[in-house]
Design an enzyme around this catalytic site. Structure first.
Site, PDB file in Angstrom:
ATOM      1  N   LYS A 126      98.449  12.728 -59.926  1.00  0.00           N
ATOM      2  CA  LYS A 126      99.080  13.513 -58.860  1.00  0.00           C
ATOM      3  C   LYS A 126      98.334  14.805 -58.548  1.00  0.00           C
ATOM      4  CE  LYS A 126     102.729  15.030 -62.085  1.00  0.00           C
ATOM      5  NZ  LYS A 126     102.509  13.970 -63.102  1.00  0.00           N
ATOM      6  N   THR A 127      97.749  15.465 -59.551  1.00  0.00           N
ATOM      7  CA  THR A 127      97.025  16.710 -59.271  1.00  0.00           C
ATOM      8  C   THR A 127      95.804  16.440 -58.409  1.00  0.00           C
ATOM      9  OG1 THR A 127      97.756  17.759 -61.323  1.00  0.00           O
ATOM     10  CG2 THR A 127      95.785  18.655 -60.298  1.00  0.00           C
ATOM     11  N   GLU A 138     102.618  19.231 -55.284  1.00  0.00           N
ATOM     12  CA  GLU A 138     102.550  18.331 -56.426  1.00  0.00           C
ATOM     13  C   GLU A 138     103.922  18.299 -57.070  1.00  0.00           C
ATOM     14  OE1 GLU A 138     100.489  17.955 -60.818  1.00  0.00           O
ATOM     15  OE2 GLU A 138      99.369  18.955 -59.222  1.00  0.00           O
TER      16      GLU A 138
END
Length: 458
Positions: free
Chosen positions: A114-115, A158
């Site tokens: 996700k980052t 995020e």
């Protein structure tokens, strides 16, 4: 009129420090506390924030607003002081939602990736001239900070799953990269974790879009449930699967790059080139591209932004080279991430000896993923374990580093003790031609500089 004041409990965290930066940019007076200093707290102090090491009721002062991380318990002295004073108290996720509330929000959630995906998405939108607000969980050299308010109408967030934080948002576009066993210290079992991700999908705005990783079976199950529950939203998939809405086709991986074609259903959109390794980054790039196209960014913006992408800090990040040894730092701390990183390292450095210094992250994760940890380091030549990064836990919560090291099937893992002892042990074993990884989500990256210094002294 005096500036509004905010106090952050746990200001040294990557998300919390980013929110503090935004408020400093907007003229707030900012204070915060944490258990230890780091480069993020140092940077905030240099910008005028008051940072205190250690928690105490007096730290809150007369703040107008107090923000806490999910790891901070109700018994914390500063939480108690804020409540006693009647001060508004928000969680980190609630503060993120407040910052993004006037924007069309794009969230990126998932156990892995996700980052990087959120950073790629931010860069694509910026390349398209859309200047989004962004709140990321990692640092990227091409951005001034990990969080900033943009002038555009969109916000990239995020969305972290721990403690249901990702239920605080109302995205118009939501990405779900994958779902894997994690955070079972909080969610108890996989069924509860899966339900939390279904809950993430339920937060999507009316007529919104969910973009789900087709190569993750549990994520696909989540998507199927949401498609049945939410006929008002559009559910799309992405990945290498032939049935995916967004597909990567003709992937060509070299030691240092990847190139692939992007198809949306039966339409070929063009090719994308990456200079970061691994099929996982191909999937991340595809997800970011799909979300950006839903946000009115042209495909060419994805091509340009991703060709220039050099990787988020602590994701396969080359720190330096000395005495013929390449040192790389990586955030991988889950067995799936470790296996993918080892595979990418083997592809990039096929004829070099691979040495890994690993720091387990939380005792509970080591326990409930012990069987997976036993296998995920296959392909590593020398493996060293340093003490567990406890984060929010006590040792009684699970398995310590020494016990976990003994359970590794291959290669034989050597437990070294604390980071200083680990750096010494690794340096003694390293020889010219090796590639050395410091790996984990805690503070194992701080061992990199001592290792390099000792190598330089040879």
């Amino acid at each position: 009129m005096s500036a509004p004041t905010a106090h952050f409990i746990g200001i040294g965290g990557i998300h919390m420090s980013g929110l503090a930066r935004i408020l400093l940019d907007e003229g707030w007076t900012v204070s915060g506390s944490d258990l230890a200093a780091n480069h993020l707290t140092d940077e905030l102090a240099a910008r005028g924030a008051t940072v205190t090491i250690g928690h105490a009721a007096a730290n809150v002062g007369g703040a107008d607003l107090v923000i806490r991380t999910a790891a901070v318990k109700d018994e914390n002295a500063e939480v108690a002081a804020a409540r006693a004073a009647g001060t508004e108290l928000l969680t980190r996720a609630q503060m993120v939602n407040r910052i993004a509330q006037d924007c069309s929000t794009l969230t990126v959630a998932g156990t892995h990736g996700k980052t990087t995906t959120a950073t790629m998405l931010t860069l694509i939108l910026r390349e398209a001239g859309l200047d989004p607000t962004y709140i990321l969980g990692g640092e990227y050299a091409g951005l001034a900070s990990q969080a900033a308010r943009g002038r555009g109408s969109q916000a990239v967030v995020e969305a972290d799953e721990y403690a249901h934080a990702f239920h605080e948002y109302t995205p118009t576009i939501a990405v779900l990269t994958n779902v894997d066993r994690d955070h079972l210290d909080y969610y108890r079992d996989e069924a509860a974790l899966q339900e939390a991700f279904v809950g993430y999908g339920r937060t999507i705005a009316q007529q919104g879009t969910l973009i789900v990783g087709a190569d993750s079976p549990t994520a696909v199950t989540v998507a199927q449930q949401l498609a049945a529950e939410r006929p008002d939203i559009t559910v799309e998939t992405f990945g290498t699967n032939a049935d995916a809405t967004w597909r990567v086709v003709d992937v060509h991986e070299s030691a240092s790059a990847s190139c692939f074609a992007v198809h949306r259903e039966n339409t070929a959109l063009g090719t994308i080139a990456l200079t970061v390794p691994g099929l996982f980054n191909v999937r991340n790039a595809l997800a970011a591209t799909a979300a950006s196209l839903h946000s009115s960014a042209p495909f060419e913006a994805s091509q340009r932004a991703l060709a220039a992408f050099r990787g988020v800090r602590r994701r396969f990040e080359q720190i330096g080279e000395a005495a013929g040894v390449i040192l790389i730092d990586d955030y991988a701390h889950h067995p799936s991430e470790i296996a993918a990183t080892v595979q990418a390292a083997r592809r990039r450095f096929p004829n070099r000896r691979l040495v890994v210094l690993f720091q387990p992250h939380t005792y509970s994760r080591s326990a409930y993923l012990q069987a997976s940890f036993a296998r995920c380091f296959e392909g590593v030549d020398l493996l060293f374990f340093t003490d567990t990064y406890a984060a929010r836990e006590e040792a009684s919560a699970g398995l310590d580093a020494e016990a976990l090291a003994r359970s590794i099937a291959a290669p034989v893992a050597r437990y070294t003790g604390d980071l200083n002892a680990a750096a010494t042990a690794v340096c003694t074993a390293l020889r010219s031609g090796d590639v050395c990884f410091t790996m984990g989500a805690g503070d194992v990256d701080t061992a990199g500089l001592p290792i390099l210094e000792r190598l330089h002294q040879r």
